[in-house]
Design an enzyme around this catalytic site. Structure first.
Site, PDB file in Angstrom:
ATOM      1  N   ASP A   1       0.482 -11.232  13.195  1.00  0.00           N
ATOM      2  CA  ASP A   1       0.523 -10.594  14.247  1.00  0.00           C
ATOM      3  C   ASP A   1      -1.071 -11.844  15.623  1.00  0.00           C
ATOM      4  O   ASP A   1      -0.573 -12.920  15.147  1.00  0.00           O
ATOM      5  CB  ASP A   1      -0.161  -9.830  14.037  1.00  0.00           C
ATOM      6  CG  ASP A   1       0.295  -8.267  13.776  1.00  0.00           C
ATOM      7  OD1 ASP A   1       1.052  -8.438  14.458  1.00  0.00           O
ATOM      8  OD2 ASP A   1      -0.367  -7.710  12.460  1.00  0.00           O
TER       9      ASP A   1
ATOM     10  N   ARG B   1       0.025   8.579   4.458  1.00  0.00           N
ATOM     11  CA  ARG B   1      -1.247   9.744   4.919  1.00  0.00           C
ATOM     12  C   ARG B   1      -1.087  11.290   4.408  1.00  0.00           C
ATOM     13  O   ARG B   1      -0.242  11.963   5.001  1.00  0.00           O
ATOM     14  CB  ARG B   1      -1.119   9.456   6.286  1.00  0.00           C
ATOM     15  CG  ARG B   1      -1.706   7.860   6.605  1.00  0.00           C
ATOM     16  CD  ARG B   1      -1.911   7.704   8.068  1.00  0.00           C
ATOM     17  NE  ARG B   1      -1.753   6.289   8.467  1.00  0.00           N
ATOM     18  CZ  ARG B   1      -1.731   5.487   9.309  1.00  0.00           C
ATOM     19  NH1 ARG B   1      -1.692   6.366  10.254  1.00  0.00           N
ATOM     20  NH2 ARG B   1      -1.415   4.624   9.399  1.00  0.00           N
TER      21      ARG B   1
ATOM     22  N   ARG C   1      15.476  -0.045  15.287  1.00  0.00           N
ATOM     23  CA  ARG C   1      14.985   0.637  16.826  1.00  0.00           C
ATOM     24  C   ARG C   1      15.625   0.794  18.124  1.00  0.00           C
ATOM     25  O   ARG C   1      16.204   0.120  18.215  1.00  0.00           O
ATOM     26  CB  ARG C   1      13.461   0.781  16.189  1.00  0.00           C
ATOM     27  CG  ARG C   1      13.391  -1.018  16.566  1.00  0.00           C
ATOM     28  CD  ARG C   1      11.847  -1.346  16.008  1.00  0.00           C
ATOM     29  NE  ARG C   1      11.252  -2.712  16.346  1.00  0.00           N
ATOM     30  CZ  ARG C   1      10.168  -2.785  16.620  1.00  0.00           C
ATOM     31  NH1 ARG C   1       9.322  -2.500  16.519  1.00  0.00           N
ATOM     32  NH2 ARG C   1      10.284  -4.774  16.513  1.00  0.00           N
TER      33      ARG C   1
ATOM     34  N   GLU D   1      17.949  -2.472  19.158  1.00  0.00           N
ATOM     35  CA  GLU D   1      17.547  -3.675  18.241  1.00  0.00           C
ATOM     36  C   GLU D   1      18.343  -3.538  17.318  1.00  0.00           C
ATOM     37  O   GLU D   1      18.022  -2.883  16.057  1.00  0.00           O
ATOM     38  CB  GLU D   1      15.496  -3.768  17.910  1.00  0.00           C
ATOM     39  CG  GLU D   1      15.343  -5.069  17.858  1.00  0.00           C
ATOM     40  CD  GLU D   1      13.779  -4.685  17.448  1.00  0.00           C
ATOM     41  OE1 GLU D   1      12.949  -4.624  18.072  1.00  0.00           O
ATOM     42  OE2 GLU D   1      13.156  -6.011  16.584  1.00  0.00           O
TER      43      GLU D   1
ATOM     44  N   TYR E   1       4.014 -14.405   9.144  1.00  0.00           N
ATOM     45  CA  TYR E   1       4.223 -13.456  10.020  1.00  0.00           C
ATOM     46  C   TYR E   1       3.010 -12.993  10.674  1.00  0.00           C
ATOM     47  O   TYR E   1       2.161 -13.292   9.667  1.00  0.00           O
ATOM     48  CB  TYR E   1       5.066 -11.983   9.467  1.00  0.00           C
ATOM     49  CG  TYR E   1       5.039 -10.720  11.048  1.00  0.00           C
ATOM     50  CD1 TYR E   1       5.313 -10.888  11.483  1.00  0.00           C
ATOM     51  CD2 TYR E   1       3.685 -10.342  10.527  1.00  0.00           C
ATOM     52  CE1 TYR E   1       5.694 -10.418  12.278  1.00  0.00           C
ATOM     53  CE2 TYR E   1       3.718  -9.827  11.869  1.00  0.00           C
ATOM     54  CZ  TYR E   1       4.539  -9.777  12.789  1.00  0.00           C
ATOM     55  OH  TYR E   1       4.086  -9.299  13.960  1.00  0.00           O
TER      56      TYR E   1
ATOM     57  N   ARG F   1      15.261 -13.623   9.060  1.00  0.00           N
ATOM     58  CA  ARG F   1      16.052 -12.808   9.748  1.00  0.00           C
ATOM     59  C   ARG F   1      15.547 -13.056  11.155  1.00  0.00           C
ATOM     60  O   ARG F   1      14.718 -13.283  11.807  1.00  0.00           O
ATOM     61  CB  ARG F   1      14.909 -11.217   9.450  1.00  0.00           C
ATOM     62  CG  ARG F   1      14.888 -10.875   7.840  1.00  0.00           C
ATOM     63  CD  ARG F   1      17.126 -10.811   7.430  1.00  0.00           C
ATOM     64  NE  ARG F   1      17.052  -9.172   7.866  1.00  0.00           N
ATOM     65  CZ  ARG F   1      18.132  -9.444   7.389  1.00  0.00           C
ATOM     66  NH1 ARG F   1      19.368 -10.094   6.910  1.00  0.00           N
ATOM     67  NH2 ARG F   1      19.099  -8.362   7.778  1.00  0.00           N
TER      68      ARG F   1
ATOM     69  N   ARG G   1       0.649  -1.253   0.200  1.00  0.00           N
ATOM     70  CA  ARG G   1      -0.230   0.118   0.082  1.00  0.00           C
ATOM     71  C   ARG G   1       0.786   1.359   0.072  1.00  0.00           C
ATOM     72  O   ARG G   1       2.157   1.043   0.214  1.00  0.00           O
ATOM     73  CB  ARG G   1      -0.894   0.083   1.350  1.00  0.00           C
ATOM     74  CG  ARG G   1      -1.855  -0.768   1.234  1.00  0.00           C
ATOM     75  CD  ARG G   1      -3.122  -1.003   2.341  1.00  0.00           C
ATOM     76  NE  ARG G   1      -2.164  -1.774   3.080  1.00  0.00           N
ATOM     77  CZ  ARG G   1      -1.399  -1.325   4.528  1.00  0.00           C
ATOM     78  NH1 ARG G   1      -1.950  -0.378   5.373  1.00  0.00           N
ATOM     79  NH2 ARG G   1      -0.632  -1.866   5.825  1.00  0.00           N
TER      80      ARG G   1
HETATM   81  C1  LIG Z   1      10.249  -8.756  16.517  1.00  0.00           C
HETATM   82  C2  LIG Z   1       8.394  -8.509  16.920  1.00  0.00           C
HETATM   83  C3  LIG Z   1       7.512  -7.917  17.245  1.00  0.00           C
HETATM   84  C4  LIG Z   1       6.277  -7.970  16.881  1.00  0.00           C
HETATM   85  N1  LIG Z   1       4.877  -7.645  17.662  1.00  0.00           N
HETATM   86  C5  LIG Z   1       3.644  -7.896  17.709  1.00  0.00           C
HETATM   87  C6  LIG Z   1       2.805  -6.719  17.936  1.00  0.00           C
HETATM   88  O1  LIG Z   1       3.489  -5.590  18.131  1.00  0.00           O
HETATM   89  N2  LIG Z   1       1.934  -6.991  17.806  1.00  0.00           N
HETATM   90  C7  LIG Z   1       0.768  -8.181  17.158  1.00  0.00           C
HETATM   91  O2  LIG Z   1       0.165  -8.557  17.235  1.00  0.00           O
HETATM   92  N3  LIG Z   1       2.353  -8.949  16.966  1.00  0.00           N
HETATM   93  C8  LIG Z   1       3.577  -9.009  16.952  1.00  0.00           C
HETATM   94  N4  LIG Z   1       4.382  -9.986  16.743  1.00  0.00           N
HETATM   95  C9  LIG Z   1       3.883 -11.624  16.269  1.00  0.00           C
HETATM   96  C10 LIG Z   1       4.317 -12.093  17.262  1.00  0.00           C
HETATM   97  O3  LIG Z   1       5.292 -12.274  18.365  1.00  0.00           O
HETATM   98  C11 LIG Z   1       3.004 -13.514  17.232  1.00  0.00           C
HETATM   99  O4  LIG Z   1       1.692 -13.336  16.899  1.00  0.00           O
HETATM  100  C12 LIG Z   1       3.076 -15.222  18.289  1.00  0.00           C
HETATM  101  O5  LIG Z   1       4.655 -14.739  18.826  1.00  0.00           O
HETATM  102  C13 LIG Z   1       3.136 -15.480  18.092  1.00  0.00           C
HETATM  103  O6  LIG Z   1       3.028 -16.691  18.871  1.00  0.00           O
HETATM  104  P1  LIG Z   1       3.281 -18.571  18.395  1.00  0.00           P
HETATM  105  O7  LIG Z   1       2.571 -19.413  19.300  1.00  0.00           O
HETATM  106  O8  LIG Z   1       2.819 -19.060  16.683  1.00  0.00           O
HETATM  107  O9  LIG Z   1       4.733 -18.139  18.097  1.00  0.00           O
HETATM  108  P2  LIG Z   1       5.782 -17.812  19.431  1.00  0.00           P
HETATM  109  O10 LIG Z   1       5.855 -17.363  19.882  1.00  0.00           O
HETATM  110  O11 LIG Z   1       7.732 -18.272  18.867  1.00  0.00           O
HETATM  111  O12 LIG Z   1       5.839 -19.100  20.141  1.00  0.00           O
HETATM  112  C14 LIG Z   1       6.120 -20.683  19.448  1.00  0.00           C
HETATM  113  C15 LIG Z   1       6.546 -21.493  21.184  1.00  0.00           C
HETATM  114  O13 LIG Z   1       6.629 -22.899  20.543  1.00  0.00           O
HETATM  115  C16 LIG Z   1       8.330 -23.323  20.917  1.00  0.00           C
HETATM  116  N5  LIG Z   1       8.776 -24.661  20.339  1.00  0.00           N
HETATM  117  C17 LIG Z   1       9.160 -24.444  18.861  1.00  0.00           C
HETATM  118  N6  LIG Z   1      10.283 -25.455  18.502  1.00  0.00           N
HETATM  119  C18 LIG Z   1       9.793 -26.048  19.454  1.00  0.00           C
HETATM  120  C19 LIG Z   1      10.293 -27.882  20.063  1.00  0.00           C
HETATM  121  N7  LIG Z   1      10.194 -28.881  18.752  1.00  0.00           N
HETATM  122  N8  LIG Z   1       9.965 -28.377  20.886  1.00  0.00           N
HETATM  123  C20 LIG Z   1       9.293 -27.670  22.065  1.00  0.00           C
HETATM  124  N9  LIG Z   1       8.733 -26.284  22.061  1.00  0.00           N
HETATM  125  C21 LIG Z   1       9.206 -25.164  20.697  1.00  0.00           C
HETATM  126  C22 LIG Z   1       9.065 -22.055  21.635  1.00  0.00           C
HETATM  127  O14 LIG Z   1      10.045 -21.707  22.139  1.00  0.00           O
HETATM  128  C23 LIG Z   1       8.473 -20.564  21.271  1.00  0.00           C
HETATM  129  O15 LIG Z   1       7.525 -20.732  22.989  1.00  0.00           O
HETATM  130  C24 LIG Z   1       5.818  -9.571  16.321  1.00  0.00           C
HETATM  131  C25 LIG Z   1       6.321 -10.469  15.476  1.00  0.00           C
HETATM  132  C26 LIG Z   1       8.016 -10.370  15.743  1.00  0.00           C
HETATM  133  C27 LIG Z   1       9.178 -10.978  15.061  1.00  0.00           C
END
Ligand SMILES: Cc1cc2nc3c(=O)[nH]c(=O)nc-3n(C[C@H](O)[C@H](O)[C@H](O)COP(=O)(O)OP(=O)(O)OC[C@H]3O[C@@H](n4cnc5c(N)ncnc54)[C@H](O)[C@@H]3O)c2cc1C
Length: 388
Positions: free
Chosen positions: A355, A179, A282, A305, A353, A252, A175
């Protein structure tokens, strides 16, 4: 097998695994949730810094935002969410500007007092005529022109992705990132909030249910036998599940440098740094995520970061969706689709990715599908959301 007897294994105690476990447990399943980390909440993990009493987001800043009423109702069952409005500033060329690029940024940058209409006409007059933009750079030049692109997008994007915007596809800049009003609200969702006691407490509350057993510090190994479980739900990296046998999907990763200051450091939660001469992308000063709190200790805590290529021992943060990775992902999806007894989900399982609200929404859909599959005795699919 009836639901009340079904015992399932969930690898990962982030928002995906915890949401799934909670909904399944409420439907009568017995869930064992493993996480190799010593805490739950995955990358959304928060904890209070001992010295200052400030809530720190250990894996980078997380702001909850959603338009989905169902998710908003669900998440607030597990913790109190405080109103929070996110705004971002950027330092570029030794000056501070309002983000995302808006009328204030344009007027600051060009030293003008344009109205919205004048600003739109002015920016349009700066753009370059590129018939079919192929790269991120072409796309930016043809929508905002060289000045705004170079100040706010070129170097920041290069730091974020480790590649010149000339090597990135135009599709990344979907997009127009500008703004023509003074709206500097970073997110446009109807709900934006911060959990009063951090995300980890929210996830711990989700996992607190008689039908859920949580084992922290325990890895899931796909090659080991998992007898006694009716199904495995895997929220880890899809390539890791297969022992990286086809190669590694690119991510990354982030390094965080802690900065402690006696006074406040920057006076805002998130400041981006647009120039290549500043190696970090940042700085997050965590006290500004909790405007309702007076920190119990002295000083302020911030993270610088840095973004770089993810090595084998690093934490994968952002998936890199370029042509090579897309082809490798397709191969892993092919491998996964002939598996039985496992479902992949979450940001790592789907190499996407997501949220937090999206991760929760998808986990809810996986849970609903699992409840139906067990009730109707039909096989649970390997993907409810096929990676693409
Ligand atoms: C820098 C950054 C900033 C972000 N900011 C925002 C934001 O402002 N707002 C927003 O809504 N979202 C944000 N996000 C996205 C957010 O981090 C994700 O939505 C969220 O983490 C997804 O949850 P998940 O459970 O899928 O993954 P994860 O949080 O990664 O959880 C997966 C878990 O599985 C575990 N795991 C993996 N493999 C194994 C294994 N083999 N055995 C045992 N355990 C394992 C890991 O240890 C981890 O704890 C951001 C992401 C990043 C990278």
């Amino acid at each position: 097998m009836t639901i009340t007897k079904a015992k399932v294994l969930i690898a990962g105690a982030g928002f995906s695994g915890a949401t799934l476990a909670r909904i399944l447990a409420e439907a009568g399943f017995c869930c064992v949730v493993l996480d190799e980390r010593r805490h739950s909440a995955g990358n959304c993990h928060t904890e209070r810094d001992e010295a200052t009493g400030i809530m720190v987001h250990r894996y980078g800043p997380h702001i909850f935002h959603t338009d989905d009423d169902r998710i908003w109702r669900f998440i607030r069952r597990f913790g109190e969410f405080m109103p929070y409005r996110h705004q971002v500033l950027t330092t570029a060329g030794g000056r501070v500007y309002s983000m995302p690029v808006n009328l204030l940024t344009i007027n600051q940058f060009f030293g003008k007092a344009f109205t919205p209409e004048e600003a739109e006409a002015f920016v349009a007059s700066r753009t370059l005529a590129i018939a079919e933009p192929e790269t991120f750079e072409d796309q930016a030049l043809s929508t905002i022109g060289p000045e705004l692109y170079e100040a706010f997008f070129r170097d920041y994007t290069a730091k974020q992705w480790g590649r010149s915007p000339r090597e990135l596809p135009a599709s990344i800049l979907k997009r127009l990132p500008v703004r023509f009003t003074y709206d500097n609200n970073y997110f446009r969702h109807s709900q934006q909030a911060m959990p009063r006691h951090g995300y980890t407490q929210v996830v711990e509350n989700m996992l607190r249910h008689p039908g859920i057993e949580v084992r922290l510090g325990e890895s899931y190994d796909a090659a080991a036998p998992h007898d006694g479980f009716a199904h495995v739900f895997y929220t880890g990296q899809i390539d890791r599940y297969f022992g990286y046998r086809l190669g590694r999907l690119s991510y990354r990763t982030l390094d965080f440098e802690e900065v402690r200051s006696r006074a406040v450091l920057q006076g805002t939660a998130v400041m981006n740094f647009g120039d290549l001469s500043v190696p970090w992308t940042r700085v997050t000063e965590f006290r500004y995520f909790a405007p309702w709190e007076t920190p119990s200790g002295e000083g302020s805590i911030s993270y610088r970061e840095y973004v770089r290529e993810c090595g084998p021992d690093d934490i994968p943060y952002y998936p890199v969706h370029l042509a090579k990775e897309q082809a490798l992902l397709r191969d892993y999806v092919g491998l996964a689709e002939v598996q039985h007894g496992v479902t992949f989900l979450g940001r790592l399982g789907n190499y996407a990715y997501l949220d937090m609200d999206m991760a929760i929404a998808r986990a809810m859909e996986v849970a609903e599908r699992a409840i139906r599959s067990f009730r109707e005795r039909v096989a649970m699919p390997v993907f409810v959301h096929r990676p693409q």
